[in-house]
Design an enzyme around this catalytic site. Structure first.
Site, PDB file in Angstrom:
ATOM      1  N   GLU A 285       0.951  -0.801  -0.688  1.00  0.00           N
ATOM      2  CA  GLU A 285       0.224  -0.138  -0.055  1.00  0.00           C
ATOM      3  C   GLU A 285       0.975   1.744  -0.015  1.00  0.00           C
ATOM      4  O   GLU A 285       1.472   1.367   1.080  1.00  0.00           O
ATOM      5  CB  GLU A 285      -0.730  -0.111   0.993  1.00  0.00           C
ATOM      6  CG  GLU A 285      -2.280   0.867   1.207  1.00  0.00           C
ATOM      7  CD  GLU A 285      -1.710   2.076   2.031  1.00  0.00           C
ATOM      8  OE1 GLU A 285      -1.376   3.299   0.926  1.00  0.00           O
ATOM      9  OE2 GLU A 285      -1.940   2.459   2.960  1.00  0.00           O
TER      10      GLU A 285
ATOM     11  N   CYS B 286      -1.778   8.766   3.532  1.00  0.00           N
ATOM     12  CA  CYS B 286      -1.693   8.677   1.834  1.00  0.00           C
ATOM     13  C   CYS B 286      -3.446   8.607   1.760  1.00  0.00           C
ATOM     14  O   CYS B 286      -2.899   9.032  -0.096  1.00  0.00           O
ATOM     15  CB  CYS B 286      -1.550   6.622   2.214  1.00  0.00           C
ATOM     16  SG  CYS B 286      -2.476   6.360   2.890  1.00  0.00           S
TER      17      CYS B 286
ATOM     18  N   GLU C  68       4.452  13.450  -4.737  1.00  0.00           N
ATOM     19  CA  GLU C  68       3.200  12.613  -3.409  1.00  0.00           C
ATOM     20  C   GLU C  68       3.807  13.933  -2.340  1.00  0.00           C
ATOM     21  O   GLU C  68       5.149  13.524  -2.201  1.00  0.00           O
ATOM     22  CB  GLU C  68       3.425  11.742  -2.946  1.00  0.00           C
ATOM     23  CG  GLU C  68       2.493  11.523  -0.868  1.00  0.00           C
ATOM     24  CD  GLU C  68       2.592   9.890  -0.992  1.00  0.00           C
ATOM     25  OE1 GLU C  68       1.397   9.929  -0.342  1.00  0.00           O
ATOM     26  OE2 GLU C  68       3.372   9.467  -0.950  1.00  0.00           O
TER      27      GLU C  68
END
Length: 486
Positions: free
Chosen positions: A252, A286, A390
């Site tokens: 993940e 996230c 990110e």
């Protein structure tokens, strides 16, 4: 479980606390001071933990699901009984506000155990008949063995328990490695294992860095399964290291999550929620929104109201209940996030509020902490690194769009595909857009509403596999098809 003193953590292997040979400094992000020493474990410690887990496997896997569920429920009760100690520790170790740890992290950690304790009792396997051949087919599922679990620093106990709970509920044993930056609550949980009735070796915790402890774990021949939450770069390394062994992987990874806001959105609700989805937990989730696409007819109104709301999102001492955000995880991470804002500025973007615009008024003991105010940026092209990579901090970028087609195309135009939010009152549109967005999770007119029965995970560079009620059951078990001719 007192955490006010200077802490020296120990590994938890085979039901015993084992002191580390050497240690890593762990900082209190809100003060910038070292307050804890974490074992710098390597191959030797991982070998010992895997051996303990292997030894505990036959007995643990032979227990009934109900017997294992009873142990999970007892562990949940014990964490809940020590709730405030865990809340204080998580906030101090991670930098997040006490309020967030108290309302999100620790309650969810407790619920992870309760959810999987219940969920594991309700799965059924498949059966089919081939009548004309006189054959009956059915499947059975059995635990895989020793599970290697690696969890990140943003939601430390929350994401560690999200892995441990399904792994042991299904009969596996575990070697877990939390982030070396946030290991305290994992160590505190180990102190409750014996009382909860977790047999020695069923859950082992090895503390240390990715390159040493993590590497030894993922490359271990006796660990057939790895569940990892963290960065795409580390995931690449895990995939390479585990490749010779044909391991089961659940990865993940990051997100660059879009919010797509149409002109018919409920403006007030949308702004309130999108502020939360952009800045919650210092933007260190996230699933946080980092790209906001707004239909042009409402763009200027939205921008003005959003910036006003962002300025009201308070950053400061994690123990002050007036504050929405605490400190970022580390000095290095703060510099990385600031670097993205500097890059945006150098590319001609407008920084509406936050970094470099608004001064934080911090208490004296927080002056050296890693704080950054909620930052809103506009005027960047989609090709900018600020729009593609990110950032994982309290930074979000806003941009106008003209058509649904354009919004979807731009929403999808990154290498990530974890989550997305869509804001509109048009029922046809929300279904259409949700279907076309390349994201493992799409929230419409809300954010971070989770039913743990449903799959969680990302598309594209956001990961491999899914976890959740049924998905975790499938991941942490091996399926076998059996055919009987009669």
């Amino acid at each position: 479980i007192n955490v006010t003193t200077f802490l020296v953590l120990e590994n938890y292997i085979g039901g015993k606390f084992i002191p580390g040979r050497s240690h890593i400094d762990s900082y209190d992000p809100s003060t910038g001071e070292v307050y804890c020493k974490v074992p710098d474990s390597g191959e030797e410690e991982v070998d010992a933990a895997v051996a303990a887990a292997k030894k505990a496997f036959p007995d643990w896997s032979a227990r009934s699901p109900q017997q294992r569920a009873d142990v999970l429920n007892k562990l949940a009760d014990l964490i809940e009984a020590n709730m405030e100690d865990f809340v204080q520790a998580e906030s101090r170790d991670q930098g997040k506000t006490l309020m967030f740890a108290r309302t999100v992290d620790i309650p969810r950690s407790v619920y992870n155990f309760r959810f999987f304790a219940s969920s594991v009792l309700h799965h059924t396997t498949d059966c089919s008949q081939i009548g004309h051949m006189g054959c009956l087919n059915y499947t059975v599922r059995c635990p895989v063995g020793v599970a290697g679990l690696i969890s990140p620093w943003n939601l430390p106990l929350y994401l560690l328990t999200w892995k441990i709970a399904p792994a042991i509920a299904t009969g596996n044993t575990v070697v877990a490695k939390p982030s070396e930056m946030t290991s305290v609550t994992a160590w505190m949980m180990c102190k409750l294992m014996q009382q909860a009735g977790v047999p020695p070796g069923v859950v082992n915790l090895v503390f240390g860095t990715g390159p040493r402890a993590g590497d030894a774990l993922v490359a271990h021949a006796d660990v057939p399964l790895i569940s990892f939450t963290g960065s795409s770069a580390t995931a690449q390394r895990i995939t390479e290291r585990s490749a010779p062994y044909c391991k089961k992987l659940s990865l993940e990874l990051g997100g660059k999550n879009p919010a797509i806001i149409f002109a018919d959105a409920d403006m007030e609700q949308c702004i309130e929620t999108t502020i939360r989805s952009s800045f919650s937990n210092q933007g260190e989730i996230c699933l946080c929104t980092s790209r906001i696409y707004v239909e042009r007819s409402i763009y200027s109104e939205f921008l003005q109201k959003f910036v006003a709301a962002a300025k009201k999102w308070k950053t400061g001492s994690p123990s002050d209940s007036q504050n929405n955000n605490g400190a970022l995880i580390s000095k290095e991470h703060l510099e990385k996030v600031r670097g993205f804002v500097a890059l945006a500025k150098s590319e001609g973007a407008i920084i509406h509020c936050g970094e470099g615009v608004d001064q934080l008024d911090l208490p004296a003991h927080n002056k050296s902490g890693y704080f950054m105010p909620a930052t809103v940026i506009s005027g960047l092209p989609d090709s900018s690194r600020v729009m593609q990579e990110e950032i994982f901090g309290p930074v979000t970028c806003i941009s106008p769009f003209d058509s649904e087609e354009e919004a979807v195309a731009r929403g999808n135009d990154v290498r990530y595909g974890l989550s997305a939010t869509v804001w509109s009152r048009d029922v046809g549109r929300v279904h259409r857009v949700a279907e076309r967005l390349q994201a493992g999770l799409v929230w419409t007119n809300c954010w971070l509403v989770r039913d743990l029965n449903l799959p969680f995970g990302g598309m594209k560079s956001s990961g491999v596999g899914r976890e959740g009620g049924k998905d975790s059951y499938h991941f942490f078990t091996e399926v076998k098809s059996i055919t009987i001719k009669h």
